[in-house]
Design a protein around this motif. Structure first.
Motif, PDB file in Angstrom:
ATOM      1  N   MET A   1      -8.213   9.521   2.931  1.00 28.60           N
ATOM      2  CA  MET A   1      -7.214   9.833   3.962  1.00 28.60           C
ATOM      3  C   MET A   1      -6.934  11.373   3.946  1.00 28.60           C
ATOM      4  O   MET A   1      -6.775  12.025   2.943  1.00 28.60           O
ATOM      5  CB  MET A   1      -5.885   9.064   3.914  1.00 28.60           C
ATOM      6  CG  MET A   1      -5.131   9.219   4.820  1.00 28.60           C
ATOM      7  SD  MET A   1      -3.310   8.570   4.451  1.00 28.60           S
ATOM      8  CE  MET A   1      -2.586   9.671   3.743  1.00 28.60           C
ATOM      9  N   GLN A   2      -6.977  12.025   5.168  1.00 27.50           N
ATOM     10  CA  GLN A   2      -6.333  13.217   5.222  1.00 27.50           C
ATOM     11  C   GLN A   2      -4.954  13.476   5.630  1.00 27.50           C
ATOM     12  O   GLN A   2      -4.571  13.149   6.773  1.00 27.50           O
ATOM     13  CB  GLN A   2      -7.281  14.197   5.991  1.00 27.50           C
ATOM     14  CG  GLN A   2      -6.742  15.664   6.080  1.00 27.50           C
ATOM     15  CD  GLN A   2      -7.727  16.290   7.088  1.00 27.50           C
ATOM     16  OE1 GLN A   2      -9.106  16.231   7.330  1.00 27.50           O
ATOM     17  NE2 GLN A   2      -7.450  17.377   7.879  1.00 27.50           N
ATOM     18  N   LYS A   3      -3.990  14.144   4.743  1.00 24.68           N
ATOM     19  CA  LYS A   3      -2.705  14.045   5.165  1.00 24.68           C
ATOM     20  C   LYS A   3      -2.606  15.747   6.029  1.00 24.68           C
ATOM     21  O   LYS A   3      -3.534  16.451   6.143  1.00 24.68           O
ATOM     22  CB  LYS A   3      -1.735  14.741   3.919  1.00 24.68           C
ATOM     23  CG  LYS A   3      -1.708  13.586   2.772  1.00 24.68           C
ATOM     24  CD  LYS A   3      -0.664  13.945   1.770  1.00 24.68           C
ATOM     25  CE  LYS A   3      -0.758  12.807   0.759  1.00 24.68           C
ATOM     26  NZ  LYS A   3       0.332  13.367  -0.503  1.00 24.68           N
ATOM     27  N   PRO A   4      -1.685  15.398   6.812  1.00 30.37           N
ATOM     28  CA  PRO A   4      -1.474  16.527   8.040  1.00 30.37           C
ATOM     29  C   PRO A   4      -1.037  17.689   7.379  1.00 30.37           C
ATOM     30  O   PRO A   4      -0.143  17.650   6.393  1.00 30.37           O
ATOM     31  CB  PRO A   4      -0.440  16.075   9.177  1.00 30.37           C
ATOM     32  CG  PRO A   4       0.186  14.981   8.207  1.00 30.37           C
ATOM     33  CD  PRO A   4      -0.694  14.293   7.361  1.00 30.37           C
ATOM     34  N   SER A   5      -1.582  18.830   7.438  1.00 30.66           N
ATOM     35  CA  SER A   5      -1.164  20.133   7.231  1.00 30.66           C
ATOM     36  C   SER A   5       0.353  20.603   7.555  1.00 30.66           C
ATOM     37  O   SER A   5       0.658  20.089   8.811  1.00 30.66           O
ATOM     38  CB  SER A   5      -1.985  21.341   7.391  1.00 30.66           C
ATOM     39  OG  SER A   5      -2.320  21.469   8.908  1.00 30.66           O
ATOM     40  N   ILE A   6       0.948  21.411   7.055  1.00 29.12           N
ATOM     41  CA  ILE A   6       2.026  22.065   7.318  1.00 29.12           C
ATOM     42  C   ILE A   6       1.998  23.473   8.148  1.00 29.12           C
ATOM     43  O   ILE A   6       1.316  24.070   7.577  1.00 29.12           O
ATOM     44  CB  ILE A   6       3.059  22.266   6.200  1.00 29.12           C
ATOM     45  CG1 ILE A   6       3.537  20.893   5.367  1.00 29.12           C
ATOM     46  CG2 ILE A   6       4.494  22.691   6.514  1.00 29.12           C
ATOM     47  CD1 ILE A   6       3.802  19.852   6.169  1.00 29.12           C
TER      48      ILE A   6
ATOM     49  N   ASP B   1      -8.671   5.100   6.182  1.00 23.08           N
ATOM     50  CA  ASP B   1      -7.824   4.365   4.904  1.00 23.08           C
ATOM     51  C   ASP B   1      -6.460   4.754   4.939  1.00 23.08           C
ATOM     52  O   ASP B   1      -5.676   4.350   3.966  1.00 23.08           O
ATOM     53  CB  ASP B   1      -8.511   4.806   3.482  1.00 23.08           C
ATOM     54  CG  ASP B   1      -8.451   6.116   3.385  1.00 23.08           C
ATOM     55  OD1 ASP B   1      -8.055   6.935   4.262  1.00 23.08           O
ATOM     56  OD2 ASP B   1      -8.647   6.604   1.976  1.00 23.08           O
ATOM     57  N   ASN B   2      -5.936   5.241   6.076  1.00 19.19           N
ATOM     58  CA  ASN B   2      -4.483   5.465   6.324  1.00 19.19           C
ATOM     59  C   ASN B   2      -3.845   4.060   6.470  1.00 19.19           C
ATOM     60  O   ASN B   2      -4.409   3.257   7.141  1.00 19.19           O
ATOM     61  CB  ASN B   2      -4.342   6.228   7.539  1.00 19.19           C
ATOM     62  CG  ASN B   2      -2.856   6.658   7.855  1.00 19.19           C
ATOM     63  OD1 ASN B   2      -2.059   5.921   7.967  1.00 19.19           O
ATOM     64  ND2 ASN B   2      -2.768   7.862   7.959  1.00 19.19           N
TER      65      ASN B   2
ATOM     66  N   THR C   1      -4.687   0.230   8.091  1.00 20.61           N
ATOM     67  CA  THR C   1      -5.197  -0.718   7.424  1.00 20.61           C
ATOM     68  C   THR C   1      -3.987  -1.786   7.304  1.00 20.61           C
ATOM     69  O   THR C   1      -4.211  -2.935   7.154  1.00 20.61           O
ATOM     70  CB  THR C   1      -5.524  -0.444   5.883  1.00 20.61           C
ATOM     71  OG1 THR C   1      -4.452   0.124   5.301  1.00 20.61           O
ATOM     72  CG2 THR C   1      -6.593   0.542   5.902  1.00 20.61           C
ATOM     73  N   GLY C   2      -2.763  -1.288   7.622  1.00 16.38           N
ATOM     74  CA  GLY C   2      -1.606  -2.361   7.572  1.00 16.38           C
ATOM     75  C   GLY C   2      -0.824  -2.245   9.058  1.00 16.38           C
ATOM     76  O   GLY C   2      -1.401  -1.464  10.072  1.00 16.38           O
ATOM     77  N   SER C   3       0.012  -2.798   9.158  1.00 20.72           N
ATOM     78  CA  SER C   3       1.101  -2.820  10.386  1.00 20.72           C
ATOM     79  C   SER C   3       1.244  -1.315  10.753  1.00 20.72           C
ATOM     80  O   SER C   3       1.731  -0.441   9.767  1.00 20.72           O
ATOM     81  CB  SER C   3       2.243  -3.636  10.169  1.00 20.72           C
ATOM     82  OG  SER C   3       2.899  -3.472  11.525  1.00 20.72           O
ATOM     83  N   PRO C   4       1.338  -0.747  11.976  1.00 20.55           N
ATOM     84  CA  PRO C   4       1.132  -1.498  13.249  1.00 20.55           C
ATOM     85  C   PRO C   4      -0.546  -1.305  13.571  1.00 20.55           C
ATOM     86  O   PRO C   4      -0.742  -1.585  14.841  1.00 20.55           O
ATOM     87  CB  PRO C   4       1.770  -0.804  14.213  1.00 20.55           C
ATOM     88  CG  PRO C   4       1.732   0.773  13.638  1.00 20.55           C
ATOM     89  CD  PRO C   4       1.800   0.668  12.326  1.00 20.55           C
TER      90      PRO C   4
END
Length: 440
Positions: free
Chosen positions: A1-6, A100-101, A105-108
């Motif tokens: 998963m890639q986190k958003p940059s600031i 894989d976020n 993979t989960g709700s929602p």
């Protein structure tokens, strides 16, 4: 998963967020109306107005989602804030940034995402207006355009809200703020009226609630004539309802009435097909109609959004094309048959024995005439081309012979233009499996 940059200007951006005094405020009808409309336009079960805070994304308005916020480091909207441009993810499982976020993979179960930035007049991105679905899908260019317009409406509402707070704090110019609110509401209606397609919003029973200007132009009925009228679709698609009801009755072995359920099928299935409507003057014309079910979080149908376009011009063009093909087929084949016959007579010695060089060129002409007849037969068969069923006469061919044939076929044209064509280099060996006429 890639986190958003600031963003580099994060400090200034957060100052702008706090200046609007929007975080953790109560729901407001103006924003809820925009998320409802966004869900309708995108045909998505979830639509959100998101404000991206320091470590979270908080939802000012939620349509089809219970959670009030989620962490920023797993948010899709954080990527929009960082890039400052719209983001569309047709299928999260095919995107390494999100596959894989935990929100996927989960709700929602964010499988489809489309978000547009909420950009202030000063250029700061506060968050997004986004549409979400748990199935892969695409948006049309018109749907994305409408989503951008609604995103600007969210910013306008934020601006109006901020100004109202300032006005109330000063206790002045309240009347002006009310006039601005009325203007914004009229702009919302203008978004629907500016669309080129007929847009209808309907109850589960088929009673029309929204009937935009394009629909009025297309059908000749005013909004007052059809909005809130029981079964108004009978005005302009009664025969189609009857035909559809008969088809459903035969398919499911049930008695289906010729009402709105015949449009959407049993169980509120989506429908995208050609229909024939009848306008206020009795003119029957073809339309491409898409009906999308609007559901709540539990899956219950709350209503339908219908988008229709008049395809009369397209049908007319198809008829003209068919007539053109028929005419060209006759006009080309007739002289070509005559030319081929004349060449055949020459080759048969009707004018006596020809010189060897003339005989060689005559053979080339006959070969090309025969090939041209076959190619014209294929080219003019437009229906086969469109259906992808064009026939190829494949066989094993020596490549050297094909090169010589191609050279001979173009020799006359080359000589007319002062050019010489030669087959040079090493001897070509090998065979190909191909259609001889098309490869040549």
């Amino acid at each position: 998963m890639q986190k958003p940059s600031i963003p580099e200007n994060e400090a200034e951006r957060m100052e702008a967020v706090h200046a609007y005094q929007i975080l953790d405020t109560e729901p407001e009808p103006a924003f809820d109306a925009l998320t409802t409309l966004a869900a309708h336009i995108a045909g998505a079960p979830i639509a959100l107005v998101t404000i991206v805070d320091g470590d979270r994304q908080w939802f000012k308005s939620r349509y089809g989602l219970d959670a009030p916020e989620t962490p920023r480091d797993v948010s899709f909207c954080g990527h929009v804030v960082a890039s400052r441009v719209p983001l569309v993810v047709p299928n999260s499982f095919d995107d390494p940034r999100f596959a894989d976020n935990p929100l996927v993979t989960g709700s929602p179960h964010v499988v489809f995402y489309a978000g547009v930035p909420l950009k202030t007049p000063q250029g700061h991105v506060l968050g997004t207006l986004c549409a979400i679905d748990d199935h892969p899908r695409e948006l049309s260019p018109e749907q994305m355009h409408m989503l951008r317009l609604l995103g600007q409406q969210v910013v306008d509402q934020l601006e109006l809200r901020r100004r109202n707070i300032q006005l109330l704090s000063k206790g002045a110019e309240l009347e002006r703020a009310l006039r601005q609110t009325e203007t914004l509401n009229s702009r919302l209606q203008s978004i629907l009226d500016s669309a080129n397609h007929a847009i209808l919003e309907m109850t589960p029973e088929g009673t029309i609630r929204v009937f935009n200007r394009a629909a009025q132009r297309m059908l000749g009925f005013t909004a007052e004539e059809v909005v809130d009228v029981t079964s108004p679709l009978a005005f302009f698609c009664k025969q189609e309802l009857v035909n559809r009801a008969k088809a459903l009755s035969a398919e499911f072995g049930l008695e289906v009435k010729a009402d709105f359920q015949a449009v959407v099928g049993l169980g509120g299935q989506l429908e995208d097909r050609e229909w024939h409507w009848v306008d206020s003057q009795g003119r029957r014309f073809p339309v491409q109609l898409t009906i999308t079910a609007r559901r709540d979080a539990s899956g219950e149908i709350l209503g339908y959004l219908g988008i229709a376009s008049d395809i009369s011009e397209r049908k007319r063009a198809e008829r003209v094309k068919a007539e053109f093909v028929s005419t060209v087929s006759h006009e080309l084949r007739t002289p070509l048959t005559s030319i081929r016959g004349a060449l055949g007579l020459l080759a048969g010695g009707v004018l006596g024995e020809l010189p060897a060089e003339a005989d060689e060129f005559l053979g080339i002409a006959i070969s090309n005439a025969d090939r041209l007849v076959r190619l014209i037969n294929d080219i003019l068969d437009i229906e086969k081309m469109q259906a992808g069923s064009m026939e190829f006469r494949l066989k094993t061919l020596p490549l050297a012979d094909l090169l010589k044939q191609a050279l001979a076929a173009n020799l006359g044209l080359a000589q007319q233009n002062g050019l010489t064509l030669e087959l040079t280099g090493k001897a070509v060996r090998g065979e190909v499996v191909a259609d001889e006429d098309r490869l040549t």
